[in-house]
Design an enzyme around this catalytic site. Structure first.
Site, PDB file in Angstrom:
ATOM      1  N   LEU A  13       0.810  -1.224   0.000  1.00  0.00           N
ATOM      2  CA  LEU A  13       0.000   0.000   0.000  1.00  0.00           C
ATOM      3  C   LEU A  13       0.839   1.269   0.000  1.00  0.00           C
ATOM      4  CD1 LEU A  13      -2.736  -1.142   2.539  1.00  0.00           C
ATOM      5  CD2 LEU A  13      -2.747  -1.318   0.035  1.00  0.00           C
ATOM      6  N   HIS A  14       0.277   2.297  -0.642  1.00  0.00           N
ATOM      7  CA  HIS A  14       0.900   3.624  -0.680  1.00  0.00           C
ATOM      8  C   HIS A  14      -0.202   4.656  -0.470  1.00  0.00           C
ATOM      9  CE1 HIS A  14      -0.770   3.660  -4.722  1.00  0.00           C
ATOM     10  NE2 HIS A  14      -0.088   2.559  -5.014  1.00  0.00           N
TER      11      HIS A  14
ATOM     12  N   HIS B  26      -3.666   4.328  -2.224  1.00  0.00           N
ATOM     13  CA  HIS B  26      -4.654   3.457  -1.577  1.00  0.00           C
ATOM     14  C   HIS B  26      -5.327   4.182  -0.393  1.00  0.00           C
ATOM     15  CE1 HIS B  26      -1.745   0.372  -3.294  1.00  0.00           C
ATOM     16  NE2 HIS B  26      -2.891  -0.029  -3.814  1.00  0.00           N
TER      17      HIS B  26
ATOM     18  N   GLN C  76      -5.794 -12.700 -12.466  1.00  0.00           N
ATOM     19  CA  GLN C  76      -5.781 -11.494 -13.301  1.00  0.00           C
ATOM     20  C   GLN C  76      -4.399 -11.201 -13.877  1.00  0.00           C
ATOM     21  OE1 GLN C  76      -7.083  -9.008  -9.900  1.00  0.00           O
ATOM     22  NE2 GLN C  76      -5.600  -7.507 -10.625  1.00  0.00           N
TER      23      GLN C  76
ATOM     24  N   GLY D  22      -9.757   3.348  -7.600  1.00  0.00           N
ATOM     25  CA  GLY D  22      -9.000   4.512  -8.061  1.00  0.00           C
ATOM     26  C   GLY D  22      -9.220   4.782  -9.540  1.00  0.00           C
TER      27      GLY D  22
ATOM     28  N   LYS E 181      -7.003   5.811 -11.286  1.00  0.00           N
ATOM     29  CA  LYS E 181      -5.760   5.434 -11.955  1.00  0.00           C
ATOM     30  C   LYS E 181      -6.024   4.247 -12.882  1.00  0.00           C
ATOM     31  CE  LYS E 181      -1.270   3.564 -11.140  1.00  0.00           C
ATOM     32  NZ  LYS E 181      -1.757   2.181 -11.170  1.00  0.00           N
TER      33      LYS E 181
ATOM     34  N   SER F 179       2.091   4.103  -7.722  1.00  0.00           N
ATOM     35  CA  SER F 179       1.765   2.726  -8.083  1.00  0.00           C
ATOM     36  C   SER F 179       2.711   1.786  -7.355  1.00  0.00           C
ATOM     37  CB  SER F 179       1.937   2.536  -9.599  1.00  0.00           C
ATOM     38  OG  SER F 179       1.950   1.160  -9.915  1.00  0.00           O
TER      39      SER F 179
ATOM     40  N   ARG G 128       3.841  -0.693  -8.597  1.00  0.00           N
ATOM     41  CA  ARG G 128       4.814  -1.137  -9.608  1.00  0.00           C
ATOM     42  C   ARG G 128       5.920  -0.110  -9.839  1.00  0.00           C
ATOM     43  NH1 ARG G 128       0.038  -3.929 -12.148  1.00  0.00           N
ATOM     44  NH2 ARG G 128       0.549  -6.144 -12.054  1.00  0.00           N
TER      45      ARG G 128
HETATM   46  P1  AMP Z   1      -3.876  -2.147  -6.609  1.00  0.00           P
HETATM   47  O1  AMP Z   1      -3.445  -2.506  -5.229  1.00  0.00           O
HETATM   48  O2  AMP Z   1      -2.792  -1.582  -7.462  1.00  0.00           O
HETATM   49  O3  AMP Z   1      -4.695  -3.229  -7.271  1.00  0.00           O
HETATM   50  O4  AMP Z   1      -4.892  -0.936  -6.424  1.00  0.00           O
HETATM   51  C1  AMP Z   1      -5.988  -1.052  -5.552  1.00  0.00           C
HETATM   52  C2  AMP Z   1      -6.877   0.136  -5.741  1.00  0.00           C
HETATM   53  O5  AMP Z   1      -6.148   1.332  -5.474  1.00  0.00           O
HETATM   54  C3  AMP Z   1      -7.402   0.262  -7.185  1.00  0.00           C
HETATM   55  O6  AMP Z   1      -8.760   0.691  -7.150  1.00  0.00           O
HETATM   56  C4  AMP Z   1      -6.500   1.305  -7.768  1.00  0.00           C
HETATM   57  O7  AMP Z   1      -7.100   2.029  -8.826  1.00  0.00           O
HETATM   58  C5  AMP Z   1      -6.266   2.204  -6.566  1.00  0.00           C
HETATM   59  N1  AMP Z   1      -5.035   2.985  -6.746  1.00  0.00           N
HETATM   60  C6  AMP Z   1      -3.787   2.509  -6.975  1.00  0.00           C
HETATM   61  N2  AMP Z   1      -2.917   3.531  -7.147  1.00  0.00           N
HETATM   62  C7  AMP Z   1      -3.654   4.662  -7.043  1.00  0.00           C
HETATM   63  C8  AMP Z   1      -3.334   6.064  -7.145  1.00  0.00           C
HETATM   64  N3  AMP Z   1      -2.098   6.478  -7.403  1.00  0.00           N
HETATM   65  N4  AMP Z   1      -4.342   6.955  -6.981  1.00  0.00           N
HETATM   66  C9  AMP Z   1      -5.613   6.533  -6.736  1.00  0.00           C
HETATM   67  N5  AMP Z   1      -5.965   5.245  -6.632  1.00  0.00           N
HETATM   68  C10 AMP Z   1      -5.007   4.324  -6.785  1.00  0.00           C
END
Ligand code: AMP
Length: 285
Positions: free
Chosen positions: A31-32, A35, A59, A147, A149, A185, A187
Site C-alpha cells: 500500500l501507498h 490506496h 488477473q 482509483g 488510476k 503505483s 509497480r
Molecule cells: P492495486 O493494489 O494496485 O490493485 O490498487 C488497488 C486500488 O487502489 C485500485 O482501485 C486502484 O485504482 C487504486 N489505486 C492505486 N494507485 C492509485 C493512485 N495512485 N491513486 C488513486 N488510486 C489508486
C-alpha cells in the site's frame, strides 16, 4: 483493527459487529498513499470500512509479474490501522478459490474489456471482475471504492455491478500523484533511478494531449500519434495512447468530456495513467 482471513471470518465479524453502511476498499497490498485516498473516501461515506488485500493470480497473464508482485502485509496492516480501517480481509489463494484455480467460476464483461488494457492483457479483466464479484458477495458492502488510476477497471466494475443489479455504489477516487506528477503505483518500485526520471514522460504526454483538446483540437488521431511518439522518445515500449470519452467510447467532434489514457512498459514496469480532458462539443452535426 479486525483481521479476517476467510469467508467464515467475514460472516462471524458481520454477525457480531454493528457495521452500518459498509465501505470496501479492494487492493493487492503493497500500500501507498494512493490506496489511502480510497480509505479516506470510504471513511467519509461509510460507518465501517473494510480493506481487502489479495494478489489475485487469475488477473495476471502467464508472462506477468504475479510471482514477483511486492508483498508487505505487516506494513500494509500498520497503514490501514493508522488510517482508521475497521477490518482487513486478507484471504489466501486457497480460501478465495477453494476448488482450485482451474475450477473457478468467471464473470465476463464484454466490449468494455476488449479495448485499451484489455487488448494487451488478455484475460486480465475477466480475472479482476471475477475476484471483485467474489469480494462483493463475501463482504456485502454498500459501497466500494476504486482509483481512477485504473480508469478502465472502474468502468468495467461499474458495468458489472449495474448489469448484475448488485446493490453497491461503485465510487471512483481521483489519482494520487507524486510531487512531479507520476501516478503512485506499487509497480513504481520496479523502476531504476533512470527509469523513474523517464516515467515522467507518460503524465507529461497525457497533459499535453489534454491541453490540445481543451484548446479545441479535435484531430484525435494526430493527438494520439504525438502522445505515442513522446512516450517512445522517453524509452517506453508503448501499449497504447488513446483519446476516449469518459464512458470509454471512441471520441468524435460532437462529444465532450474526453479522457486520455495510456499504458507502456519501462523495463520491468508496466505503467498506466490517464487524465481528464473536458472540452465541449465543437459542433452539433
Ligand atoms: P492495486 O493494489 O494496485 O490493485 O490498487 C488497488 C486500488 O487502489 C485500485 O482501485 C486502484 O485504482 C487504486 N489505486 C492505486 N494507485 C492509485 C493512485 N495512485 N491513486 C488513486 N488510486 C489508486
Amino acid at each position: 483493527m479486525q483481521e479476517l482471513f476467510s469467508r467464515h471470518d467475514v460472516d462471524v465479524w458481520r454477525r457480531h459487529t454493528a457495521v452500518g453502511r459498509v465501505g470496501l476498499v479492494p487492493t493487492m497490498g503493497s500500500l501507498h498513499t494512493g490506496h489511502m485516498r480510497l480509505v479516506e473516501a470510504a471513511r467519509a461515506d461509510c460507518d465501517t470500512v473494510i480493506a481487502s488485500i489479495f494478489v489475485n493470480p487469475l488477473q495476471f497473464g502467464p508472462e506477468e509479474d504475479y510471482d514477483n508482485y511486492p508483498h508487505d502485509y505487516a506494513g500494509d496492516y500498520d497503514q490501514l490501522k493508522a488510517a482508521g480501517v475497521d477490518a482487513v480481509f486478507a484471504p489466501s489463494v486457497e480460501a478465495m478459490y477453494p476448488r482450485g484455480l482451474a475450477a473457478a467460476t468467471f464473470v465476463e464483461v464484454p466490449e468494455l474489456t476488449d479495448i485499451l488494457c484489455g487488448v494487451h492483457r488478455p484475460g486480465h479483466f475477466r480475472g479482476v471482475v471475477s475476484v471483485v464479484a467474489r469480494l462483493f458477495n463475501q463482504i456485502r458492502p454498500n459501497a466500494a471504492f476504486f482509483g481512477e488510476k485504473d480508469f478502465q477497471q472502474l468502468a468495467v466494475i461499474r458495468r458489472m455491478a449495474d448489469d448484475l443489479a448488485m446493490d453497491i455504489d461503485v465510487r471512483g477516487v481521483a489519482i494520487e500523484r507524486e510531487a512531479d506528477g507520476v501516478a503512485r503505483s506499487s509497480r513504481n518500485a520496479y523502476l531504476t533511478g533512470d527509469q523513474r526520471e523517464r516515467a515522467l514522460a507518460l503524465n507529461r504526454a497525457l497533459n499535453e494531449a489534454a491541453v490540445c483538446i481543451a484548446d479545441g483540437d479535435r484531430d484525435f488521431a494526430a493527438i494520439e500519434r504525438r502522445g505515442h511518439a513522446r512516450m517512445t522518445e522517453a524509452g517506453f515500449d508503448v501499449d497504447y495512447f488513446e483519446v476516449r470519452t469518459a464512458e470509454l467510447d471512441p471520441p468524435s467532434v460532437n462529444k465532450s468530456n474526453f479522457r486520455v489514457l495510456a499504458a507502456g512498459w519501462l523495463g520491468a514496469a508496466r505503467l498506466i495513467d490517464n487524465v481528464a480532458a473536458p472540452g465541449t462539443p465543437v459542433s452539433a452535426c
